[in-house]
Design a protein around this motif. Structure first.
Motif, mmCIF file in Angstrom:
data_model
loop_
_atom_site.group_PDB
_atom_site.id
_atom_site.type_symbol
_atom_site.label_atom_id
_atom_site.label_comp_id
_atom_site.label_asym_id
_atom_site.label_seq_id
_atom_site.Cartn_x
_atom_site.Cartn_y
_atom_site.Cartn_z
ATOM 1 N N ILE A 173 -2.447 -12.460 17.274
ATOM 2 C CA ILE A 173 -1.930 -11.119 16.935
ATOM 3 C C ILE A 173 -2.860 -10.394 15.962
ATOM 4 C CG2 ILE A 173 0.191 -9.825 16.425
ATOM 5 C CD1 ILE A 173 0.617 -11.854 18.552
ATOM 6 N N GLY A 174 -4.166 -10.524 16.158
ATOM 7 C CA GLY A 174 -5.140 -9.746 15.388
ATOM 8 C C GLY A 174 -5.431 -10.213 13.987
ATOM 9 N N VAL A 175 -5.031 -11.418 13.640
ATOM 10 C CA VAL A 175 -5.213 -11.910 12.268
ATOM 11 C C VAL A 175 -6.670 -11.913 11.813
ATOM 12 C CG1 VAL A 175 -4.985 -13.955 10.785
ATOM 13 C CG2 VAL A 175 -3.059 -13.204 12.183
ATOM 14 N N PRO A 176 -7.649 -12.340 12.648
ATOM 15 C CA PRO A 176 -9.040 -12.335 12.169
ATOM 16 C C PRO A 176 -9.513 -10.967 11.676
ATOM 17 C CG PRO A 176 -8.875 -13.592 14.202
ATOM 18 C CD PRO A 176 -7.549 -12.909 14.015
ATOM 19 N N ILE A 177 -9.034 -9.901 12.312
ATOM 20 C CA ILE A 177 -9.441 -8.547 11.911
ATOM 21 C C ILE A 177 -8.684 -8.106 10.654
ATOM 22 C CG2 ILE A 177 -9.623 -6.136 12.622
ATOM 23 C CD1 ILE A 177 -11.407 -7.989 14.244
ATOM 24 N N THR A 178 -7.376 -8.270 10.667
ATOM 25 C CA THR A 178 -6.575 -7.816 9.514
ATOM 26 C C THR A 178 -6.933 -8.596 8.248
ATOM 27 O OG1 THR A 178 -4.785 -9.325 10.164
ATOM 28 C CG2 THR A 178 -4.647 -7.066 10.946
ATOM 29 N N ALA A 179 -7.449 -9.821 8.407
ATOM 30 C CA ALA A 179 -7.800 -10.633 7.234
ATOM 31 C C ALA A 179 -8.945 -10.027 6.439
ATOM 32 C CB ALA A 179 -8.171 -12.052 7.678
ATOM 33 N N MET A 180 -9.755 -9.162 7.070
ATOM 34 C CA MET A 180 -10.904 -8.575 6.370
ATOM 35 C C MET A 180 -10.536 -7.341 5.569
ATOM 36 S SD MET A 180 -14.238 -8.979 8.854
ATOM 37 C CE MET A 180 -13.530 -8.455 10.408
ATOM 38 N N GLU A 181 -9.373 -6.770 5.845
ATOM 39 C CA GLU A 181 -8.996 -5.531 5.162
ATOM 40 C C GLU A 181 -8.831 -5.745 3.660
ATOM 41 O OE1 GLU A 181 -6.005 -1.804 6.016
ATOM 42 O OE2 GLU A 181 -5.278 -3.818 6.439
ATOM 43 N N GLY A 182 -8.177 -6.845 3.284
ATOM 44 C CA GLY A 182 -7.912 -7.127 1.869
ATOM 45 C C GLY A 182 -9.165 -7.236 1.020
ATOM 46 N N ALA A 475 -13.813 -17.549 8.761
ATOM 47 C CA ALA A 475 -15.188 -17.053 8.634
ATOM 48 C C ALA A 475 -15.200 -15.606 8.160
ATOM 49 C CB ALA A 475 -15.908 -17.175 9.977
ATOM 50 N N ASN A 476 -14.250 -14.811 8.627
ATOM 51 C CA ASN A 476 -14.173 -13.412 8.198
ATOM 52 C C ASN A 476 -13.797 -13.293 6.734
ATOM 53 O OD1 ASN A 476 -14.873 -12.578 10.745
ATOM 54 N ND2 ASN A 476 -12.814 -12.007 11.371
ATOM 55 N N VAL A 477 -12.851 -14.106 6.300
ATOM 56 C CA VAL A 477 -12.457 -14.100 4.884
ATOM 57 C C VAL A 477 -13.625 -14.566 4.018
ATOM 58 C CG1 VAL A 477 -10.947 -15.178 3.176
ATOM 59 C CG2 VAL A 477 -10.000 -14.398 5.353
#
Length: 563
Positions: A173-182, A475-477
């Motif tokens: 549900i898009g977690v890899p992308i939303t994780a970079m917003e913070g 990896a994104n975080v």
């Protein structure tokens, strides 16, 4: 006793420190690809090498290094290992009850061509599971389905790992992308738009690439119409949803559109020649007669019943991935809905987050000096594996399986995958040790020194991060802030760098030790992880280079593509 990460710990030199940080990775490749160690032995010894280097070279206190390893091992067991146990168990239930035979024949009613089966199951269905659950479930389930259809286990695992490239960035549900917003402050929608202007190129190519790997160029061109329907429908939907809806739904909608488009297309078009694997050719005619006869005995109700575990599974993991539901399942719901409040109470009671001794707030970030929190994250109800287990419980009643048979199958499943579970726990433990010591960040900082060529190397950071951590989200975080700062310093659009990290990361998924272990566990290849790594490594590097070129072009002559 606190420990401050030092990215120039060896000889006060970044390059020398990076060389030392590379040793565990190089050792793991050597252990699997050259020495051909069993996966769990390679994983455990890689962890040992990392622990020694963390303590000796990076000056991490022994207790801190060891406890970081335990934190990783626990995460390897829950949620990752738990997903594998539940997924393989659900598949084993369908096999034990004879229902998988009906599933196999229902796929054959669409097509007996192995190439089209790979597109339907590995690419489309696998992408749907990636969008709904992620964390290993897509490869585990789709690879098991292909083996049940008659695919060679090694090919089934390898094809599913490669097919999983297209959807990983928008997984769960898009977690890899939303994780970079913070950590970056850049809108998840903007990152989603940029990723949606990179991955569709790969999504169009992957179906063709899969068939070439399976059968060669000539056989791939024979089914080019089906490949185009599968890839183009997926890519167009992925672009539209990522750019206009956000990061949550691209995988699920793209997979469904691709799956139904290809299934409907096959009603009106058939390949000139039915492709089967070489070992099947001698008995193809006889088998086709038998299969055709048997297919006629299955009613629509029987087929629906046989598929029901995976339909129920889809429902559960989609529900588990919904943000509001996820909050309640993990005890973090603050809304007014009465039902969700009850679920929240249960979720809160079954969520445990104890601090990791000698590690929690004892490590100071080498860049900011801020203490790093460390807890054992045990979300028993909220884990995707629990959703899959609930699907297995419902399946027990649908298939009218006794509790004794159900329990025996569960125990047999654990026995079957015990060594892959050890492998998973060991490699995740290594990832956590590497992160705490600063090894992973050190490697990232070296790549960030490439200056004007950074747009080309930016995806390599994501690739490296996913290889080490096994997760595009992790990896994104890990590298999001580094990508943002470096991009700004070299005059590159930060949103492009962040997208490149996620897009590049998807190509590292197929060689991640965790993914390799998961795939081998799903298809009964425990102990043969080295063969699977050798199968996927060259394809991983090839696809990474494609994304490096795309990112470089978008950072220069195709800058109009950046939102």
């Amino acid at each position: 006793m606190t420990f401050t990460q030092n990215f120039t710990a060896v000889g006060d030199n970044l390059a020398l420190t990076a060389i030392v940080a590379l040793i565990p990775i190089l050792y793991f490749f050597w252990a699997l690809a050259i020495k051909k160690m069993k996966g769990y032995i390679a994983g455990l010894t890689t962890l040992l090498v990392a622990l020694v280097l963390a303590v000796v070279a990076f000056k991490v206190p022994i207790g801190t290094a060891f406890m970081s390893g335990t934190q990783g091992a626990v995460y390897g067991l829950l949620p990752i290992g738990w997903i594998i146990i539940a997924s393989v168990f659900l598949y084993n239930l369908t096999v034990k009850t004879g229902q998988f035979n009906i599933i196999r024949h229902s796929v054959l009613t669409i097509t007996e061509d192995r190439r089209i089966q790979a597109l339907l199951v590995a690419f489309s269905f696998g992408a749907f599971l990636e969008g709904a659950a992620g964390f290993g479930a897509p490869v585990a389930i789709s690879a098991a389905l292909l083996v049940g259809l008659g695919f060679n286990p090694l090919y089934a695992a390898g094809l599913c790992l490669i097919a999983n490239t297209a959807p990983v960035a928008f997984g769960a549900i898009g977690v890899p992308i939303t994780a970079m917003e913070g950590p970056t402050g850049i809108s998840a929608l903007e990152i989603s738009k940029m990723v949606g202007r990179q991955l569709p190129f790969l999504s169009v190519f992957i179906p063709f690439f899969l068939i070439v790997i399976m059968a060669g160029f000539k056989k791939a061109f024979e089914v080019m119409p089906a490949i185009l329907v599968s890839g183009v429908s997926f890519a167009v939907t992925q672009f539209l949803t990522s750019n206009y809806l956000g990061p949550e739904l691209p995988d699920i909608l793209s997979a469904l559109v691709s799956l139904f488009a290809l299934a409907i297309f096959m009603k009106f078009w058939k390949p000139k020649n039915i492709y089967r694997f070489p070992a099947e050719q001698e008995i193809a005619a006889t088998a086709a007669v038998k299969l055709t006869t048997k297919q006629e005995t299955f009613t629509g109700g029987q087929i629906f019943k046989a598929w029901s575990p995976f339909i129920i599974l889809t429902g559960f993991i989609s529900l588990w991935g919904t943000p509001v539901i996820k909050q309640a399942l993990t005890g973090h719901y603050e809304g007014a809905n009465a039902i969700l409040k009850v679920v929240n109470s249960i979720g809160h009671a079954l969520t445990f987050m104890p601090e990791v001794p000698f590690l929690h707030n004892q490590v100071l970030d080498g860049s900011t000096g801020a203490p790093i929190a460390a807890v054992y994250k045990l979300e028993l109800l909220g884990a995707a594996g629990t959703a899959i287990l609930l699907a297995a419980i419902v399946t027990k009643f649908i298939f009218k399986v006794s509790w004794k048979t159900w329990a025996v199958t569960f125990i047999d499943t654990i026995k079957e995958i015990k060594f892959p579970l050890i492998t998973i726990c060991a490699v995740v433990a290594y990832a956590y040790v590497a992160n705490v010591a600063g090894m992973t960040t050190t490697l990232g900082m070296v790549l960030a020194k490439t200056g004007s060529l950074f747009p080309f190397f930016s995806p390599v950071l994501g690739w490296l991060g996913v290889f080490v951590t096994g997760s595009d989200t992790s990896a994104n975080v890990l590298f999001a802030k580094l990508q943002q700062v470096t991009a700004t310093s070299v005059g590159m659009e930060p949103v492009l760098a962040l997208a490149a990290n996620s897009s590049g990361g998807v190509t590292g998924k197929m060689i991640s030790p965790q993914s390799i272990a998961v795939a081998c566990a799903a298809v009964g290849l425990a102990g043969r992880e080295s063969e699977l790594l050798r199968f996927t490594l060259k394809y991983s590097v090839f696809l990474l280079l494609i994304l490096c070129v795309i990112t470089l072009l978008q950072g220069t002559v195709l800058s109009w593509m950046i939102p």
